[in-house]
Enzyme design. Structure first.
Site, PDB file in Angstrom:
ATOM      1  N   ASP A 258       0.818  -1.211   0.000  1.00  0.00           N
ATOM      2  CA  ASP A 258       0.000   0.000   0.000  1.00  0.00           C
ATOM      3  C   ASP A 258       0.855   1.265   0.000  1.00  0.00           C
ATOM      4  O   ASP A 258       1.812   1.377   0.778  1.00  0.00           O
ATOM      5  CB  ASP A 258      -0.909  -0.020   1.248  1.00  0.00           C
ATOM      6  CG  ASP A 258      -1.774   1.212   1.364  1.00  0.00           C
ATOM      7  OD1 ASP A 258      -2.638   1.405   0.502  1.00  0.00           O
ATOM      8  OD2 ASP A 258      -1.559   1.994   2.317  1.00  0.00           O
ATOM      9  N   GLU A 295       1.318   0.122  -4.799  1.00  0.00           N
ATOM     10  CA  GLU A 295       0.503   1.301  -5.059  1.00  0.00           C
ATOM     11  C   GLU A 295       1.451   2.486  -4.934  1.00  0.00           C
ATOM     12  O   GLU A 295       2.143   2.632  -3.928  1.00  0.00           O
ATOM     13  CB  GLU A 295      -0.626   1.435  -4.046  1.00  0.00           C
ATOM     14  CG  GLU A 295      -1.493   2.652  -4.323  1.00  0.00           C
ATOM     15  CD  GLU A 295      -2.396   3.026  -3.159  1.00  0.00           C
ATOM     16  OE1 GLU A 295      -3.370   3.758  -3.384  1.00  0.00           O
ATOM     17  OE2 GLU A 295      -2.125   2.595  -2.023  1.00  0.00           O
TER      18      GLU A 295
END
Length: 592
Positions: A258, A295
């Site tokens: 993330d 990400e």
């Protein structure tokens, strides 16, 4: 001190091996059920013990200078983030996936899901009966939003505070292993979302053990995780070993890390590169293949360049810019970060260049931004919606609530014909009408109020009107659950069949299936708001004509060469009209 030391409790040869990092501690003990065991201080700030008195299922805490605390590397928190930890032997599961081989990234077709809202019961067990549905669509990999133990039973997962423990309400470690095993036996790869840029606020006891955080850098969540300050070696080891746990013990095929742009690390060797090096070593030992997906919104190819090119070695990244350009082209609003995107020209640039901002001026950022990239298409993951882009809207509206039925089909087509790896967000394949809202289940009232306040401030940048549902309310969670009765009904059933046909066509045509960024051409008619994407390979040449306008446009495409027309009545459209492309539609055809 072995460099590969694993934090927490590991069972090996009938012994429990315990390691906890508490470098400033003067006395450390372990309370197991009603017994107290002394830990021995070792170098680099570790306290350790080997014992045959600790068995799987035993509850325990650490006593760190008189403070009773759960294990930061706990494998199970059966009573939640404030309860005792439980010893778990991760080697006990009987795997049946020896035959499994993880596909290359270029063969991934990803389906992102949230365990708690994907099915009515919200567990790993509940996902297994739905795997045939995903196979029927053509999915090859599921991506599970974070499962690290978080407060309560309702959370997206990004507030996890026990990175090694699997959420108890989802089914714990055994439940996740059973799901992964079932996926592999069905031919599905499993991607797990992990969070190494911050830890959640409630149940976060890390600072009571040692300098896991540093005040050198400020992040949206407070002090940054300590990846490059004093004592950082053992913090880095904690997260490296966490990544290896998912690969080694849970047979996870890929990790999605993330928001790695929020990882603050100016070490000579970035933590991502060190994770990659350790993953490569594990793959060499086991013969299995694992991928690392990030990400990332810095448009810096160094992150996805291979190590031999002095990169960090990440295998792929999400491309939000494709999403932003697509939604603006489709008529979506241009508030907040969408102000950087002008519509169809930027969509064409995304097809051609992957990064829209690749060294050009960004009005939103007020600076020149990004680098050019020649990295292969398999390193970029694209989508028309995902958990962030839906759930971070104030009302959590999916594309089904924001765009017409025809435009939804066009947007799906725009993703599937891209020279990148496509991803769906759960429920989009049948135009799910329920929102996907932001939800939490904290117990600290001050924190609950802070979450409510923060959400309102976030929406201010988008000039949103109306009132968002309370993130703490059970209603926000329940409203976000998929409605599994819809895929058999009306337009929902038509949309599902359309997705099946679209994905089937992508897989059947090498010109579309191979994520080749070289054999590609885009032609834009800005005034007409149309885009022609041509892709070819080995003598096969495919055209993908997209009409984002509200008017029919003249085309010179023979019916016999048309492979798919989203306007056809079988897909709930107005019907094909010879010599034209209908408004808000896509035609995929062959050149002869």
């Amino acid at each position: 001190m072995q460099n590969k030391l694993t934090p927490g409790i590991v069972f090996e040869d009938g012994l429990a091996k315990i390691a906890v990092w508490a470098p400033f501690c003067k006395k450390a003990e372990m309370i197991v059920n009603d017994r107290t065991l002394a830990l021995q201080k070792q170098e680099f700030g570790y306290w350790m013990l080997e014992s045959n008195e600790i068995k799987p299922g035993d509850r325990y805490q650490f006593d760190i200078d008189g403070k009773h605390l759960p294990d930061p590397a706990s494998r199970a928190q059966p009573d939640g983030v404030h309860g005792t930890s439980m010893a778990v032997d991760l080697t006990n599961f009987e795997w049946t996936d020896d035959h499994w081989r993880n596909p290359s990234m270029e063969n991934y077709l990803i389906y992102e899901l949230h365990t708690g809202t994907f099915t009515p019961d919200g567990t790993f067990e509940g996902i297994i009966p739905k795997l045939d549905h995903l196979l029927g669509i053509g999915i090859t990999a599921i991506e599970i939003m974070p499962v690290a133990q978080f407060p309560g039973q309702r959370n997206w997962g990004y507030d996890g505070v026990f990175p090694y423990a699997v959420q108890n309400s989802y089914g714990g470690a055994a439940g996740l292993m059973k799901l992964v095993d079932a996926c592999h036996n069905k031919g599905l790869a499993v991607i797990l979302d992990v969070v190494y840029n911050h830890l959640g606020p409630e149940g976060n006891y890390f600072s009571a053990f040692g300098p896991y955080f540093t005040g050198k850098y400020h992040t949206p969540w407070g002090d940054a995780i300590n990846f490059d300050d004093a004592w950082c070696d053992e913090v880095r080891r904690f997260f490296i070993q966490n990544a290896l746990q998912w690969f080694r013990d849970f047979h996870i095929d890929a990790l999605r890390l993330d928001a790695v742009h929020a990882i603050k690390d100016f070490s000579p060797k970035h933590i991502l590169r060190e994770i990659k090096e350790n993953a490569d070593e594990l793959m060499h030992q086991t013969g299995r293949t694992h991928h690392l997906i990030i990400e990332f919104d810095l448009n810096d190819k160094r992150f996805i360049n291979p190590i031999e090119k002095d990169g960090y070695g990440m295998d792929a990244q999400w491309i939000d810019e494709f999403h932003h350009a697509l939604r603006v082209t489709a008529g979506g609003g241009r508030e907040g970060y969408y102000t950087d995107f002008n519509g169809i020209n930027h969509l064409a640039k995304a097809y051609n260049d992957a990064y829209v901002y690749d060294g050009i001026y960004s009005p939103h950022r007020l600076k020149v931004f990004g680098t050019k990239t020649d990295n292969p298409g398999k390193q970029f993951i694209v989508f028309s919606q995902n958990h962030d882009q839906v759930g971070n809207r104030m009302l959590g509206e999916r594309s089904s609530q924001l765009f017409s039925f025809e435009m939804q089909k066009l947007m799906a087509g725009a993703v599937m014909v891209a020279p990148f790896v496509p991803m769906l967000f759960m429920g989009e394949e049948w135009a799910e009408s329920n929102p996907f809202l932001y939800f939490v289940s904290h117990t600290d009232q001050e924190l609950i109020n802070a979450v409510r306040k923060g959400r309102k401030e976030e929406f201010a940048a988008f000039h949103a009107e109306g009132e968002a549902l309370d993130p703490q309310a059970v209603e926000s969670f329940n409203k976000s659950k998929l409605q599994w009765h819809l895929p058999d009904r009306g337009l929902h059933a038509i949309m599902l069949n359309y997705y099946k046909a679209l994905i089937g066509l992508r897989k059947a045509l090498p010109a579309l299936a191979i994520p080749d960024r070289q054999n590609l051409k885009t032609t834009v008619d800005e005034k007409a708001n149309t885009l022609l994407l041509e892709r070819w390979t080995n003598g096969q040449h495919v055209g993908c004509l997209m009409n984002f306008s509200d008017q029919p446009r003249f085309v010179n495409i023979e019916d016999e060469n048309t492979l798919l027309n989203s306007a056809n009545s079988q897909w709930g459209g107005p019907g094909a009209d010879k010599g034209t492309i209908q408004p808000q539609s896509i035609i995929i055809y062959r050149y002869v």
